[in-house]
Write a protein that holds these residues in place. Structure first.
Motif: not given
Length: 636
Positions: A43-44, A81-83, A115-118
């Protein structure tokens, strides 16, 4: 003191409440966010900022002292988890601040950061009910021109289940508009011209340069020399005017060399601060000579001695030819731009021929007087009035110096004034040694005077300029700080909106390739004014034709965005666009209107205008009439 502060704070607080109640009207930036699920487990985060029309915010890359935009995450769902790093969807508009000299990285209109989402593997396929919320903030400062509002932290929220549907925003635009790129723009003229038509045009353009205000000081001196030639024989009068022509042509041929080998357009040497300072120093020294402070060491130069006993010499005539050509270059008369634009695309010998034709046209009135010296009889007889006239010309020369200083870099102004003082002291010192003194004494006096100028120049531009630059930068810092605090922000915001709504105000934006392409792709018509502070013809057009109620109304009613492409200092991006528009010499003034429906076929105008009618007609032209056309050097 407290009694003065309390009303101001009350006014600011009251106004803030009012503005808060009308958030839809006064919102400077609207921030929102969505999460785009590209595929399972990926996701973004997309943060969108919509900036109020006429304002801008700064990019994340904005250098200090202006405030860069910062995006922060304040609440992260368990499944994320992170951005990653936020990246804007387009490059910022790079603008050189006109008065502060600082590079600004600006965003106007709508900008998105991605921003990519983990996503945690164990939760990637699970559906949460209710949706999990991601929250964050955007720290940004909205500005309009030199005025900025208080930095604001805007909050945003996005739920993980949101899937943004992307619609084509340019579906109603033509393919030409949606895919517009400067790299593909190339306007070619449909008119074919030969040397036999352009060279006479260049001759006429040179003749008309004598009527431009840049050259009038030297024209006045030539009239004075004609009066002094009244009792000379025909041969001497002709030789004197040939010497003037030779000086004039020598500069024209040098300019042709610059055009052929360096691509330097007409008047572009004024983009160099060094050239402008040097010419200012020369004109200042000549002005002091005309005022009687010193005597120019050229045989018979008008301005030397008492102005009534000495005849003009060949050296004086030659130097006046040089000076008049240098002073003419900030002006652009009718037909000049068209002739020079053609010349620089031709073989070298034709380029030199066109520049020489301009020089001969400029010198033609004096050559005619040389061939027919009886014309001098129409001028007043020599007398004491010549001394007064010469001194008046000295003041005109000093006014020319003020004009030249007006478009120098701010940090160079005070050093240039100090240099003028050094030159004035030097020539005064040298004049204390009379011309009949032994050669040894004269050489000594001029050596000391030259040393005085050199030392003053080193102090001015080796030390004082750095001091002034430092003071200027500190003043910029104080100015920026003052624009972000206090109740003045409220007044600035109200004034900004008032100006944008004013029917006779043109809201100019500074040209940059990125802004230009962005506007065209958004389907907006664009008007570009190519100008420079040293271009006197440009300033005349702005006062008489462009900054008028009629043109402002035409821009507003057609929804045209006005851009100003400034060549006061060297600007390769502006020169590149001029050449793409068929202006091979990159000469100014020049104007281009890019219709929204067909930006690859702009309407081009150049020359001297006394009314705004050609601009209004071009701005209100119907879509089917928006084919490439050029109004070349029209004098209304």
């Amino acid at each position: 003191m407290l009694q003065q502060i309390i009303p101001i704070l009350f006014l600011a607080l009251t106004t803030s409440v009012v503005l808060g109640q009308e958030s839809d009207t006064w919102a400077d930036v609207n921030v929102s966010a969505t999460i785009e699920q590209t595929k399972t487990g990926e996701a973004e985060l997309v943060v969108t900022a919509k900036v109020f029309d006429g304002l801008h915010i700064y990019a994340q890359s904005q250098p200090k002292p202006f405030l860069a935009t910062k995006i922060a995450i304040t609440d992260l769902p368990d499944r994320i988890e992170s951005v990653g790093e936020f990246v804007a969807d387009r490059k910022p508009i790079l603008v050189q601040h006109e008065s502060l000299g600082i590079e600004l990285h600006e965003f106007e209109g709508t900008v998105q950061w991605r921003a990519p989402l983990t996503i945690r593997d164990e939760l990637a396929t699970e559906v949460s009910d209710p949706p999990e919320v991601l929250a964050g903030t955007v720290f940004a400062q909205a500005c309009e021109g030199d005025r900025c509002f208080a930095p604001t932290t805007y909050s945003f929220k996005a739920d993980y289940q949101t899937v943004k549907s992307v619609a084509a925003s340019n579906q109603n635009l033509s393919d030409d508009t949606a895919s517009f790129s400067l790299s593909n723009l190339q306007v070619t003229s449909s008119q074919t011209q030969s040397a036999w038509s352009v060279i006479p045009l260049a001759f006429v353009a040179g003749f008309l340069l004598n009527l431009m205000p840049c050259v009038l000081p030297v024209v006045g001196l030539k009239l004075l020399s004609f009066v002094q030639q009244a009792n000379a024989d025909r041969k001497q009068i002709l030789l004197m005017n040939l010497a003037y022509t030779a000086g004039l042509l020598s500069v024209m041929l040098i300019l042709a060399t610059f055009a052929v080998f360096a691509g330097l357009g007409w008047g572009e040497q004024f983009s160099s601060a060094g050239f402008t300072v040097t010419l200012s120093a020369i004109v200042f020294a000549f002005g002091l000579s005309f005022l009687g402070v010193w005597e120019i060491p050229l045989p018979g130069f008008i301005g030397a001695g008492n102005g009534t006993t000495k005849q003009e010499g060949y050296g004086g005539a030659f130097s006046k030819g040089i000076l008049s050509t240098l002073l003419a270059t900030p002006c652009s008369g009718p037909f000049l731009g068209a002739a020079l634009a053609w010349a620089v695309t031709q073989p070298t010998y034709l380029t030199y021929c066109v520049f020489a034709a301009v020089g001969l046209g400029m010198a033609s009135p004096y050559l005619v007087v040389g061939l027919f010296p009886s014309m001098i009889r129409f001028l007043p007889k020599p007398g004491n009035w010549m001394v007064t006239f010469k001194q008046l010309m000295g003041f005109v020369m000093l006014a020319t110096v003020v004009y030249l200083i007006s478009f120098m870099p701010i940090a160079s102004v005070v050093p240039t004034v100090l240099l003028m003082l050094g030159i004035g002291m030097a020539v005064w010192y040298a004049s204390q040694t009379p011309g009949y003194a032994p050669a040894r004494e004269q050489v000594k006096a001029w050596s000391i005077a030259t040393s005085m100028v050199v030392v003053t120049a080193l102090v001015s531009f080796g030390w004082l300029q750095d001091v002034m630059q430092s003071r200027f930068e500190r003043a910029v810092g104080r100015f920026v700080a003052s624009q972000t605090t206090g109740a003045a922000l409220v007044d600035a915001k109200i004034q900004t909106v008032s100006e944008n709504q004013s029917p006779d105000h043109i809201a100019w934006k500074t040209y940059s390739p990125e802004l230009f392409e962005s506007l065209v792709r958004d389907g907006k018509p664009v008007f570009i004014d190519f100008t420079a502070d040293w271009c006197l013809t440009c300033k005349t057009n702005e006062a008489s034709a462009i900054e008028t109620d009629a043109v402002a109304a035409a821009l507003r009613e057609s929804g045209t965005v006005a851009l100003r492409a400034d060549k006061t200092e060297s600007n390769p991006a502006v020169d590149e666009l001029l050449r793409k528009l068929g202006n091979s010499a990159a000469s100014i003034p020049f104007y281009a209107i890019f219709p929204a429906n067909n930006p690859s076929e702009p309407i081009l105008l150049d020359g001297l205008f006394s009314s705004g009618e050609p601009f209004v007609e071009a701005l209100t032209r119907k879509p089917e009439q928006s084919r490439i056309s050029r109004v070349s050097y029209s004098v209304e």
